[in-house]
Design a protein around this motif. Sequence first.
Motif, PDB file in Angstrom:
ATOM      1  N   GLU A 136       0.823  -1.209   0.000  1.00 24.84           N
ATOM      2  CA  GLU A 136       0.000   0.000   0.000  1.00 24.84           C
ATOM      3  C   GLU A 136       0.856   1.257   0.000  1.00 24.84           C
ATOM      4  O   GLU A 136       0.606   2.197  -0.763  1.00 24.84           O
ATOM      5  CB  GLU A 136      -0.906  -0.029   1.230  1.00 24.84           C
ATOM      6  CG  GLU A 136      -2.069   0.906   1.211  1.00 24.84           C
ATOM      7  CD  GLU A 136      -3.011   0.603   2.368  1.00 24.84           C
ATOM      8  OE1 GLU A 136      -4.222   0.495   2.120  1.00 24.84           O
ATOM      9  OE2 GLU A 136      -2.542   0.475   3.516  1.00 24.84           O
ATOM     10  N   SER A 137       1.833   1.283   0.876  1.00 30.47           N
ATOM     11  CA  SER A 137       2.727   2.437   0.955  1.00 30.47           C
ATOM     12  C   SER A 137       4.055   2.003   1.556  1.00 30.47           C
ATOM     13  O   SER A 137       4.114   1.050   2.340  1.00 30.47           O
ATOM     14  CB  SER A 137       2.109   3.556   1.799  1.00 30.47           C
ATOM     15  OG  SER A 137       1.847   3.095   3.120  1.00 30.47           O
ATOM     16  N   ILE A 138       5.106   2.704   1.169  1.00 25.99           N
ATOM     17  CA  ILE A 138       6.454   2.393   1.658  1.00 25.99           C
ATOM     18  C   ILE A 138       6.963   3.563   2.489  1.00 25.99           C
ATOM     19  O   ILE A 138       6.926   4.711   2.055  1.00 25.99           O
ATOM     20  CB  ILE A 138       7.402   2.090   0.489  1.00 25.99           C
ATOM     21  CG1 ILE A 138       6.985   0.779  -0.188  1.00 25.99           C
ATOM     22  CG2 ILE A 138       8.850   2.010   0.956  1.00 25.99           C
ATOM     23  CD1 ILE A 138       7.845   0.385  -1.366  1.00 25.99           C
ATOM     24  N   MET A 139       7.401   3.247   3.684  1.00 26.54           N
ATOM     25  CA  MET A 139       7.943   4.239   4.606  1.00 26.54           C
ATOM     26  C   MET A 139       9.412   3.908   4.894  1.00 26.54           C
ATOM     27  O   MET A 139       9.850   2.783   4.632  1.00 26.54           O
ATOM     28  CB  MET A 139       7.136   4.240   5.912  1.00 26.54           C
ATOM     29  CG  MET A 139       5.669   4.499   5.725  1.00 26.54           C
ATOM     30  SD  MET A 139       5.373   6.174   5.109  1.00 26.54           S
ATOM     31  CE  MET A 139       3.594   6.142   4.874  1.00 26.54           C
ATOM     32  N   PRO A 140      10.164   4.842   5.471  1.00 26.51           N
ATOM     33  CA  PRO A 140      11.564   4.551   5.794  1.00 26.51           C
ATOM     34  C   PRO A 140      11.721   3.378   6.762  1.00 26.51           C
ATOM     35  O   PRO A 140      12.719   2.660   6.729  1.00 26.51           O
ATOM     36  CB  PRO A 140      12.056   5.864   6.434  1.00 26.51           C
ATOM     37  CG  PRO A 140      11.155   6.916   5.877  1.00 26.51           C
ATOM     38  CD  PRO A 140       9.829   6.260   5.720  1.00 26.51           C
ATOM     39  N   TYR A 141      10.710   3.164   7.602  1.00 30.10           N
ATOM     40  CA  TYR A 141      10.795   2.121   8.631  1.00 30.10           C
ATOM     41  C   TYR A 141      10.119   0.805   8.232  1.00 30.10           C
ATOM     42  O   TYR A 141      10.176  -0.182   8.967  1.00 30.10           O
ATOM     43  CB  TYR A 141      10.165   2.613   9.940  1.00 30.10           C
ATOM     44  CG  TYR A 141       8.772   3.171   9.752  1.00 30.10           C
ATOM     45  CD1 TYR A 141       7.653   2.343   9.728  1.00 30.10           C
ATOM     46  CD2 TYR A 141       8.573   4.539   9.588  1.00 30.10           C
ATOM     47  CE1 TYR A 141       6.385   2.850   9.551  1.00 30.10           C
ATOM     48  CE2 TYR A 141       7.308   5.066   9.408  1.00 30.10           C
ATOM     49  CZ  TYR A 141       6.209   4.207   9.397  1.00 30.10           C
ATOM     50  OH  TYR A 141       4.949   4.715   9.216  1.00 30.10           O
ATOM     51  N   GLY A 142       9.476   0.769   7.076  1.00 26.72           N
ATOM     52  CA  GLY A 142       8.801  -0.450   6.657  1.00 26.72           C
ATOM     53  C   GLY A 142       7.778  -0.199   5.562  1.00 26.72           C
ATOM     54  O   GLY A 142       7.793   0.855   4.917  1.00 26.72           O
ATOM     55  N   ALA A 143       6.891  -1.149   5.355  1.00 29.20           N
ATOM     56  CA  ALA A 143       5.855  -1.003   4.327  1.00 29.20           C
ATOM     57  C   ALA A 143       4.521  -1.486   4.874  1.00 29.20           C
ATOM     58  O   ALA A 143       4.454  -2.470   5.613  1.00 29.20           O
ATOM     59  CB  ALA A 143       6.217  -1.802   3.075  1.00 29.20           C
ATOM     60  N   PHE A 144       3.460  -0.750   4.512  1.00 28.83           N
ATOM     61  CA  PHE A 144       2.111  -1.153   4.899  1.00 28.83           C
ATOM     62  C   PHE A 144       1.519  -2.012   3.785  1.00 28.83           C
ATOM     63  O   PHE A 144       1.577  -1.658   2.612  1.00 28.83           O
ATOM     64  CB  PHE A 144       1.234   0.066   5.163  1.00 28.83           C
ATOM     65  CG  PHE A 144       1.563   0.760   6.456  1.00 28.83           C
ATOM     66  CD1 PHE A 144       1.064   0.283   7.654  1.00 28.83           C
ATOM     67  CD2 PHE A 144       2.402   1.860   6.464  1.00 28.83           C
ATOM     68  CE1 PHE A 144       1.378   0.907   8.858  1.00 28.83           C
ATOM     69  CE2 PHE A 144       2.715   2.503   7.659  1.00 28.83           C
ATOM     70  CZ  PHE A 144       2.216   2.022   8.858  1.00 28.83           C
ATOM     71  N   ILE A 145       0.958  -3.138   4.194  1.00 32.03           N
ATOM     72  CA  ILE A 145       0.392  -4.102   3.241  1.00 32.03           C
ATOM     73  C   ILE A 145      -1.119  -4.149   3.415  1.00 32.03           C
ATOM     74  O   ILE A 145      -1.624  -4.385   4.521  1.00 32.03           O
ATOM     75  CB  ILE A 145       0.978  -5.510   3.481  1.00 32.03           C
ATOM     76  CG1 ILE A 145       2.508  -5.467   3.550  1.00 32.03           C
ATOM     77  CG2 ILE A 145       0.504  -6.461   2.385  1.00 32.03           C
ATOM     78  CD1 ILE A 145       3.186  -4.950   2.306  1.00 32.03           C
ATOM     79  N   ASN A 146      -1.845  -3.911   2.329  1.00 27.43           N
ATOM     80  CA  ASN A 146      -3.306  -3.991   2.347  1.00 27.43           C
ATOM     81  C   ASN A 146      -3.716  -5.455   2.288  1.00 27.43           C
ATOM     82  O   ASN A 146      -3.412  -6.159   1.327  1.00 27.43           O
ATOM     83  CB  ASN A 146      -3.873  -3.221   1.154  1.00 27.43           C
ATOM     84  CG  ASN A 146      -5.382  -3.121   1.190  1.00 27.43           C
ATOM     85  OD1 ASN A 146      -6.059  -3.905   1.849  1.00 27.43           O
ATOM     86  ND2 ASN A 146      -5.917  -2.144   0.487  1.00 27.43           N
ATOM     87  N   LEU A 147      -4.440  -5.897   3.321  1.00 29.81           N
ATOM     88  CA  LEU A 147      -4.863  -7.295   3.399  1.00 29.81           C
ATOM     89  C   LEU A 147      -6.327  -7.474   3.009  1.00 29.81           C
ATOM     90  O   LEU A 147      -6.858  -8.570   3.087  1.00 29.81           O
ATOM     91  CB  LEU A 147      -4.640  -7.829   4.818  1.00 29.81           C
ATOM     92  CG  LEU A 147      -3.204  -7.746   5.341  1.00 29.81           C
ATOM     93  CD1 LEU A 147      -3.137  -8.236   6.782  1.00 29.81           C
ATOM     94  CD2 LEU A 147      -2.249  -8.530   4.458  1.00 29.81           C
ATOM     95  N   GLY A 148      -6.977  -6.394   2.591  1.00 29.42           N
ATOM     96  CA  GLY A 148      -8.386  -6.471   2.210  1.00 29.42           C
ATOM     97  C   GLY A 148      -9.297  -6.141   3.375  1.00 29.42           C
ATOM     98  O   GLY A 148      -8.881  -6.118   4.544  1.00 29.42           O
ATOM     99  N   ASP A 149     -10.577  -5.858   3.068  1.00 30.84           N
ATOM    100  CA  ASP A 149     -11.587  -5.508   4.076  1.00 30.84           C
ATOM    101  C   ASP A 149     -11.172  -4.310   4.911  1.00 30.84           C
ATOM    102  O   ASP A 149     -11.515  -4.200   6.096  1.00 30.84           O
ATOM    103  CB  ASP A 149     -11.890  -6.709   4.995  1.00 30.84           C
ATOM    104  CG  ASP A 149     -12.539  -7.858   4.259  1.00 30.84           C
ATOM    105  OD1 ASP A 149     -13.430  -7.592   3.429  1.00 30.84           O
ATOM    106  OD2 ASP A 149     -12.161  -9.017   4.484  1.00 30.84           O
TER     107      ASP A 149
END
Length: 238
Positions: A136-149
Amino acid sequence: MAEESMKDYEKEINESLERQKKIETEEDLGWDRLRAEMASNTPIEVEIIEAVKGGCVAYAEGIRGFIPASRLSSRYVDDLDSYVGKSINVLVTEADQENEKLILSARELIRAQEADARNKRIASLVPGNVVDGTVESIMPYGAFINLGDGISGLVHISEFVERRITSPAEIAKEGQQVKVRIKGIKDGKISLSMKGLIADPKAPEQPVEEEPEIKEYSSGEEATTSLGSLLSGIKLDK
């Protein structure tokens, strides 16, 4: 003749007044019901009949109501025309009879539905399981993953590959379909890992083991093994 015409005229006036009185009575009852529905937070179903500047128009209890564009859904709606003709559930958020102001909203109901779906989805996640997601988005500390719902989890920068990386962008990019492992869930926050599930572009190449050479029998070679040659080296006692 003039007197009869006057009586007919008076009759029409009285009938008109009666109709108006009935309409006003029904309208009063409608406002009463709307105020009761607002007080009890009761959802009502309405049909959107028109898109106007800043929102849509719908009638509730026979009274013209307005649904702002920010309250048609959980987020602001730009394409108002797409809602015309649709029936949706709304709450009465303002019922001002004196100023003939009726405001309706679907936002709270939709957000409640989304929250319920999110909670059910989180409850179905089991630490250790591997699931599909989208970066979903990439940050300096990690990445957010869209899992649905409507739920997302975080892959910390240390959970992409075995080696140390300076940015998650070395391994993944936004919009990429990935597999992630559920690490844990705490206070509604989901921690994820990609280790072993995503290719590391800088991983050292594994040496390719050479297969042992197998010498095949060639028809051009003379076959010298026979029963006689096998027994020739064996001395038999007389």
